[in-house]
Design a protein around this motif. Structure first.
Motif, PDB file in Angstrom:
ATOM      1  N   THR A  96      -4.654  10.339  -5.433  1.00 21.41           N
ATOM      2  CA  THR A  96      -3.882   9.164  -5.031  1.00 21.41           C
ATOM      3  C   THR A  96      -4.771   7.921  -5.046  1.00 21.41           C
ATOM      4  N   VAL A  97      -4.147   6.766  -4.922  1.00 19.66           N
ATOM      5  CA  VAL A  97      -4.910   5.517  -4.916  1.00 19.66           C
ATOM      6  C   VAL A  97      -5.848   5.443  -3.715  1.00 19.66           C
ATOM      7  N   TYR A  98      -5.557   6.225  -2.670  1.00 25.08           N
ATOM      8  CA  TYR A  98      -6.427   6.211  -1.494  1.00 25.08           C
ATOM      9  C   TYR A  98      -7.786   6.855  -1.785  1.00 25.08           C
ATOM     10  N   ASP A  99      -7.862   7.650  -2.850  1.00 28.43           N
ATOM     11  CA  ASP A  99      -9.157   8.210  -3.241  1.00 28.43           C
ATOM     12  C   ASP A  99     -10.140   7.087  -3.589  1.00 28.43           C
ATOM     13  N   CYS A 100      -9.602   5.956  -4.062  1.00 27.93           N
ATOM     14  CA  CYS A 100     -10.457   4.824  -4.448  1.00 27.93           C
ATOM     15  C   CYS A 100     -11.004   4.072  -3.237  1.00 27.93           C
ATOM     16  N   LEU A 101     -10.436   4.337  -2.059  1.00 31.24           N
ATOM     17  CA  LEU A 101     -10.844   3.606  -0.850  1.00 31.24           C
ATOM     18  C   LEU A 101     -11.783   4.401   0.033  1.00 31.24           C
ATOM     19  N   GLU A 102     -12.115   5.635  -0.386  1.00 32.04           N
ATOM     20  CA  GLU A 102     -12.991   6.479   0.431  1.00 32.04           C
ATOM     21  C   GLU A 102     -14.347   5.814   0.650  1.00 32.04           C
ATOM     22  N   GLY A 103     -14.805   5.878   1.883  1.00 31.38           N
ATOM     23  CA  GLY A 103     -16.103   5.304   2.214  1.00 31.38           C
ATOM     24  C   GLY A 103     -16.032   3.855   2.655  1.00 31.38           C
ATOM     25  N   LEU A 104     -14.868   3.222   2.524  1.00 29.41           N
ATOM     26  CA  LEU A 104     -14.710   1.831   2.939  1.00 29.41           C
ATOM     27  C   LEU A 104     -14.255   1.791   4.396  1.00 29.41           C
ATOM     28  N   ASP A 105     -14.751   0.820   5.147  1.00 20.94           N
ATOM     29  CA  ASP A 105     -14.390   0.662   6.552  1.00 20.94           C
ATOM     30  C   ASP A 105     -13.101  -0.140   6.633  1.00 20.94           C
ATOM     31  N   LEU A 106     -11.973   0.578   6.622  1.00 18.43           N
ATOM     32  CA  LEU A 106     -10.669  -0.084   6.558  1.00 18.43           C
ATOM     33  C   LEU A 106      -9.720   0.501   7.591  1.00 18.43           C
ATOM     34  N   PRO A 107      -8.811  -0.320   8.130  1.00 16.01           N
ATOM     35  CA  PRO A 107      -7.707   0.225   8.900  1.00 16.01           C
ATOM     36  C   PRO A 107      -6.697   0.840   7.918  1.00 16.01           C
ATOM     37  N   TYR A 108      -5.606   1.366   8.429  1.00 17.68           N
ATOM     38  CA  TYR A 108      -4.576   1.916   7.545  1.00 17.68           C
ATOM     39  C   TYR A 108      -3.963   0.778   6.735  1.00 17.68           C
ATOM     40  N   VAL A 109      -3.923   0.928   5.421  1.00 15.67           N
ATOM     41  CA  VAL A 109      -3.299  -0.055   4.537  1.00 15.67           C
ATOM     42  C   VAL A 109      -2.270   0.653   3.655  1.00 15.67           C
ATOM     43  N   SER A 110      -1.276  -0.104   3.235  1.00 16.86           N
ATOM     44  CA  SER A 110      -0.222   0.444   2.383  1.00 16.86           C
ATOM     45  C   SER A 110      -0.168  -0.329   1.076  1.00 16.86           C
ATOM     46  N   PRO A 111       0.252   0.333  -0.010  1.00 19.24           N
ATOM     47  CA  PRO A 111       0.441  -0.384  -1.276  1.00 19.24           C
ATOM     48  C   PRO A 111       1.583  -1.383  -1.170  1.00 19.24           C
ATOM     49  N   VAL A 112       1.444  -2.500  -1.846  1.00 15.09           N
ATOM     50  CA  VAL A 112       2.515  -3.494  -1.943  1.00 15.09           C
ATOM     51  C   VAL A 112       3.244  -3.211  -3.253  1.00 15.09           C
ATOM     52  N   GLY A 113       4.334  -2.445  -3.176  1.00 13.12           N
ATOM     53  CA  GLY A 113       4.990  -1.992  -4.394  1.00 13.12           C
ATOM     54  C   GLY A 113       4.254  -0.794  -4.968  1.00 13.12           C
ATOM     55  N   ARG A 114       4.573  -0.465  -6.211  1.00 18.74           N
ATOM     56  CA  ARG A 114       4.010   0.748  -6.815  1.00 18.74           C
ATOM     57  C   ARG A 114       3.634   0.520  -8.271  1.00 18.74           C
ATOM     58  N   LEU A 115       2.737   1.372  -8.735  1.00 18.30           N
ATOM     59  CA  LEU A 115       2.489   1.585 -10.158  1.00 18.30           C
ATOM     60  C   LEU A 115       2.621   3.081 -10.370  1.00 18.30           C
ATOM     61  N   ASP A 116       3.372   3.506 -11.380  1.00 25.09           N
ATOM     62  CA  ASP A 116       3.555   4.941 -11.565  1.00 25.09           C
ATOM     63  C   ASP A 116       2.257   5.601 -12.019  1.00 25.09           C
ATOM     64  N   LYS A 117       2.261   6.921 -12.033  1.00 24.70           N
ATOM     65  CA  LYS A 117       1.043   7.688 -12.307  1.00 24.70           C
ATOM     66  C   LYS A 117       0.400   7.296 -13.631  1.00 24.70           C
ATOM     67  N   ALA A 118       1.206   7.052 -14.667  1.00 24.38           N
ATOM     68  CA  ALA A 118       0.669   6.768 -15.994  1.00 24.38           C
ATOM     69  C   ALA A 118       0.278   5.302 -16.176  1.00 24.38           C
ATOM     70  N   SER A 119       0.575   4.450 -15.185  1.00 23.19           N
ATOM     71  CA  SER A 119       0.261   3.027 -15.291  1.00 23.19           C
ATOM     72  C   SER A 119      -1.038   2.715 -14.561  1.00 23.19           C
ATOM     73  N   GLU A 120      -1.603   1.580 -14.886  1.00 17.72           N
ATOM     74  CA  GLU A 120      -2.896   1.204 -14.314  1.00 17.72           C
ATOM     75  C   GLU A 120      -2.936  -0.288 -14.044  1.00 17.72           C
ATOM     76  N   GLY A 121      -4.029  -0.720 -13.412  1.00 16.06           N
ATOM     77  CA  GLY A 121      -4.221  -2.148 -13.213  1.00 16.06           C
ATOM     78  C   GLY A 121      -4.052  -2.609 -11.781  1.00 16.06           C
ATOM     79  N   LEU A 122      -3.643  -3.856 -11.632  1.00 14.03           N
ATOM     80  CA  LEU A 122      -3.663  -4.566 -10.357  1.00 14.03           C
ATOM     81  C   LEU A 122      -2.633  -4.021  -9.366  1.00 14.03           C
ATOM     82  N   LEU A 123      -3.137  -3.549  -8.227  1.00 11.63           N
ATOM     83  CA  LEU A 123      -2.300  -3.071  -7.136  1.00 11.63           C
ATOM     84  C   LEU A 123      -2.802  -3.717  -5.855  1.00 11.63           C
TER      85      LEU A 123
END
Length: 257
Positions: A96-123
């Protein structure tokens, strides 16, 4: 005359599960689990009803005996890699996109909208639900720009058909603009700008013309550009970027959670 139970709650009151989400602690689903386990107290009493109305300014809320304090507001941009799903937990065990946030000191955050599995870029990701909802509101018409590689080289006539849009099961699929960026061999790159958020809109639009999408990359939201942010990396938005996006949405400012 309406009974007290029929009256609408005060505007600053929200359901308990939503309150925990708005405070940046967890998702609503996770909040419901905490409530069901008896770990949440409101005014010193165990609360087991996720729909209980609470006043965020007056009511004391605690989890496991620790009073809940609103987390700092966080606004992130992530360069989502292809192959990740835009969700917190995936029942199929996919990344999931949360794998990219591992190790960062962050509170709970949610995606603003979605990009499907096969799509990439700005989220975008945030714990400021008011700011996020302003951007997601269909009335805001915030432009989202995509670079799309397709398995053909369209001529001007076909591009004109793309721009006209297509009716798919009674739903008009169209874009604000579609331009040819470059082509070579048997493929081409298009720049497609949307100002609405229909599900898999670009893939369905091009699929209606039997055009295969090879890559789909979101490169901008409003005036915010993906730029040189490395794939799989995230960065905090500047105060100016947060304000700029807020001005594009249906709200002004970013307070209020």
């Amino acid at each position: 005359m309406a009974r007290p139970s029929d009256k609408q709650p005060h505007a600053r009151k929200v359901s308990l599960n939503r309150a925990l989400s708005k405070l940046g602690l967890c998702s609503r689903k996770q909040a419901e689990l905490l409530i069901a386990e008896g770990r949440v107290r409101v005014g010193g009493k165990v609360a087991r009803d996720p729909s209980l109305w609470v006043d965020l300014e007056r009511d004391s809320i605690a989890i496991d005996g620790e009073r809940v304090i609103a987390e700092r507001k966080v606004y992130l941009m992530l360069n989502k890699p292809r192959g990740l799903v835009t969700t917190r937990d995936d029942p199929e065990g996919r990344g999931t996109v949360y794998d990219c946030l591992e190790g960062l000191d962050l509170p709970y955050v949610s995606p603003v909208g979605r990009l499907d599995k096969a799509s990439e870029g700005l989220l975008l990701m945030t714990n400021d639900t008011r700011w996020a909802n302003g951007l997601l509101d269909p009335a805001s018409h915030v432009a989202k720009t995509y670079h799309v590689q397709i398995a053909s080289v369209p001529d001007e006539a076909l591009l004109a058909q793309f721009r006209k849009g297509v009716d798919a099961d009674g739903e008009l699929l169209a874009a604000r603009s579609i331009e040819l960026l470059r082509s070579g061999g048997r493929t081409a790159w298009l720049e497609i700008v949307l100002d609405e958020g229909r599900n898999r809109q670009i893939r369905r639009l091009l699929g209606a013309f039997d055009i295969e999408v090879l890559r789909l990359v979101r490169v901008a939201i409003g005036d915010l550009q993906l730029g040189e942010l490395a794939k799989g990396k995230a960065r905090h938005l500047t105060a100016e970027e947060v304000a700029m996006l807020a001005s594009r949405g249906t709200i002004s400012g970013s307070s209020g959670g």
